[in-house]
Each structure stands twice: as C-alpha cells, then as structure tokens.
Design a protein around this motif. Structure first.
Motif, PDB file in Angstrom:
ATOM      1  N   PHE A  73       0.841  -1.202   0.000  1.00 50.48           N
ATOM      2  CA  PHE A  73       0.000   0.000   0.000  1.00 50.48           C
ATOM      3  C   PHE A  73       0.877   1.254   0.000  1.00 50.48           C
ATOM      4  O   PHE A  73       0.669   2.177  -0.783  1.00 50.48           O
ATOM      5  N   TYR A  80       2.678   1.702  -3.273  1.00 44.01           N
ATOM      6  CA  TYR A  80       1.795   2.257  -4.291  1.00 44.01           C
ATOM      7  C   TYR A  80       1.709   3.785  -4.150  1.00 44.01           C
ATOM      8  O   TYR A  80       1.818   4.519  -5.132  1.00 44.01           O
ATOM      9  N   LYS A 119       2.814   6.606  -6.829  1.00 44.17           N
ATOM     10  CA  LYS A 119       1.865   7.599  -7.341  1.00 44.17           C
ATOM     11  C   LYS A 119       2.392   9.010  -7.090  1.00 44.17           C
ATOM     12  O   LYS A 119       2.291   9.888  -7.948  1.00 44.17           O
ATOM     13  N   SER A 154      -6.753   7.418  -5.700  1.00 44.51           N
ATOM     14  CA  SER A 154      -6.093   6.300  -6.383  1.00 44.51           C
ATOM     15  C   SER A 154      -5.705   5.186  -5.414  1.00 44.51           C
ATOM     16  O   SER A 154      -5.791   4.005  -5.752  1.00 44.51           O
ATOM     17  N   SER A 155      -5.298   5.541  -4.194  1.00 47.26           N
ATOM     18  CA  SER A 155      -4.908   4.500  -3.233  1.00 47.26           C
ATOM     19  C   SER A 155      -6.117   3.707  -2.750  1.00 47.26           C
ATOM     20  O   SER A 155      -6.015   2.498  -2.514  1.00 47.26           O
ATOM     21  N   TYR A 214      -8.775   3.084  -4.576  1.00 47.57           N
ATOM     22  CA  TYR A 214      -9.062   2.193  -5.708  1.00 47.57           C
ATOM     23  C   TYR A 214      -8.079   1.020  -5.717  1.00 47.57           C
ATOM     24  O   TYR A 214      -8.473  -0.137  -5.851  1.00 47.57           O
ATOM     25  N   TYR A 215      -6.804   1.316  -5.544  1.00 48.24           N
ATOM     26  CA  TYR A 215      -5.772   0.278  -5.530  1.00 48.24           C
ATOM     27  C   TYR A 215      -6.040  -0.737  -4.411  1.00 48.24           C
ATOM     28  O   TYR A 215      -5.962  -1.946  -4.626  1.00 48.24           O
ATOM     29  N   HIS A 220      -8.962  -3.034  -5.240  1.00 43.92           N
ATOM     30  CA  HIS A 220      -8.794  -3.910  -6.390  1.00 43.92           C
ATOM     31  C   HIS A 220      -7.547  -4.785  -6.331  1.00 43.92           C
ATOM     32  O   HIS A 220      -7.432  -5.734  -7.113  1.00 43.92           O
ATOM     33  N   SER A 221      -6.649  -4.509  -5.421  1.00 46.43           N
ATOM     34  CA  SER A 221      -5.401  -5.279  -5.368  1.00 46.43           C
ATOM     35  C   SER A 221      -5.079  -5.872  -4.003  1.00 46.43           C
ATOM     36  O   SER A 221      -4.352  -6.852  -3.929  1.00 46.43           O
TER      37      SER A 221
END
Length: 136
Positions: free
Chosen positions: A29, A32, A36, A76-77, A79-80, A83-84
């Motif tokens: 996390f 990421y 970004k 964005s984090s 969402y990441y 989804h991940s």
C-alpha cells in the motif's frame, strides 16, 4: 529551473476510523502511494501510520495545490486497495478531509522520524497530540 523547498506533514484517516490497514498490507500500500507521488513529481520523505490513519511527510512542487495532491493520492490509493489488496466485501475508503502542517527544513528530520516510528509512538503513548487529534 526554479528552486523550491516545501515540506508538509499530511494526516488522514480511514472512513469511520475503521482499522483496515493491516501490517501485512502496509508495504504494498505504501509502495503504491510512493509510486503515485513520484508520478505526480512529489517527493515522499516518510510514510507511516496505524490501522486507521496515515501520515505522509512530502514535498509538493509549487505548481500543484496540496488539495490536488491529497485528492489524487486518496482516490487512487483507495481504488488500488479495493482492487489489489482485499478480496472481502468490506470496501476500503478514506474519510473526507485531512490535516496538513507546513514544515521548515530544520523540522524535516524530526517529522520523518515521527512518521517512521508511528507504531512505537502509539504503543508508548508518545504521540504528538496536535497531529493525532486531527478530526478528519
């Protein structure tokens, strides 16, 4: 080329302060969010937190508003993460808002150490009340 030295300590929390950022998820996390930030041409000096909130010490260029940076990283984090990093129906989200504190270059090392040692500060009760009581 312009010369700039802008340092910020930014804090925000998970929605409803849910303890969703488990230690085994932190490395991916945080990586990421650092990636970004790099893509946005921002420099993360330190990142750390607890299960329900995060701290970043970051340099944001004067061409970007702090609010734009935070919106980009939070969106964005989230969402990441969904989804991940999770397979449960318990969706990850950040709370609205954030706290931001400007730093001078002489305060940078102290802020970096504080953020990198979040877990021990919380365990030992040595947190900075101004930073940790941010109602977000």
């Amino acid at each position: 080329m312009s010369l700039w030295q802008l340092y910020y300590h930014i804090v925000w929390a998970t929605k409803e302060r849910q303890p969703l950022i488990m230690p085994h998820k932190e490395p991916g996390f945080y990586d990421y969010m650092i990636g970004k930030s790099d893509a946005l041409r921002c420099i993360v000096h330190a990142i750390g937190g607890m299960e329900d909130h995060i701290h970043l010490v970051v340099s944001i260029p004067p061409t970007m508003a702090i609010a734009e940076f935070v919106k980009n990283i939070k969106g964005s984090s989230s969402y990441y993460f969904n989804h991940s990093l999770t397979s449960t129906s318990n969706k990850f989200a950040w709370q609205e808002g954030y706290g931001v504190f400007s730093l001078g270059s002489k305060q940078l090392d102290q802020a970096v150490n504080y953020v990198k040692n979040q877990k021990s500060h919380h365990l030992q009760g040595t947190t900075n009340s101004h930073l940790e009581k941010v109602q977000i």
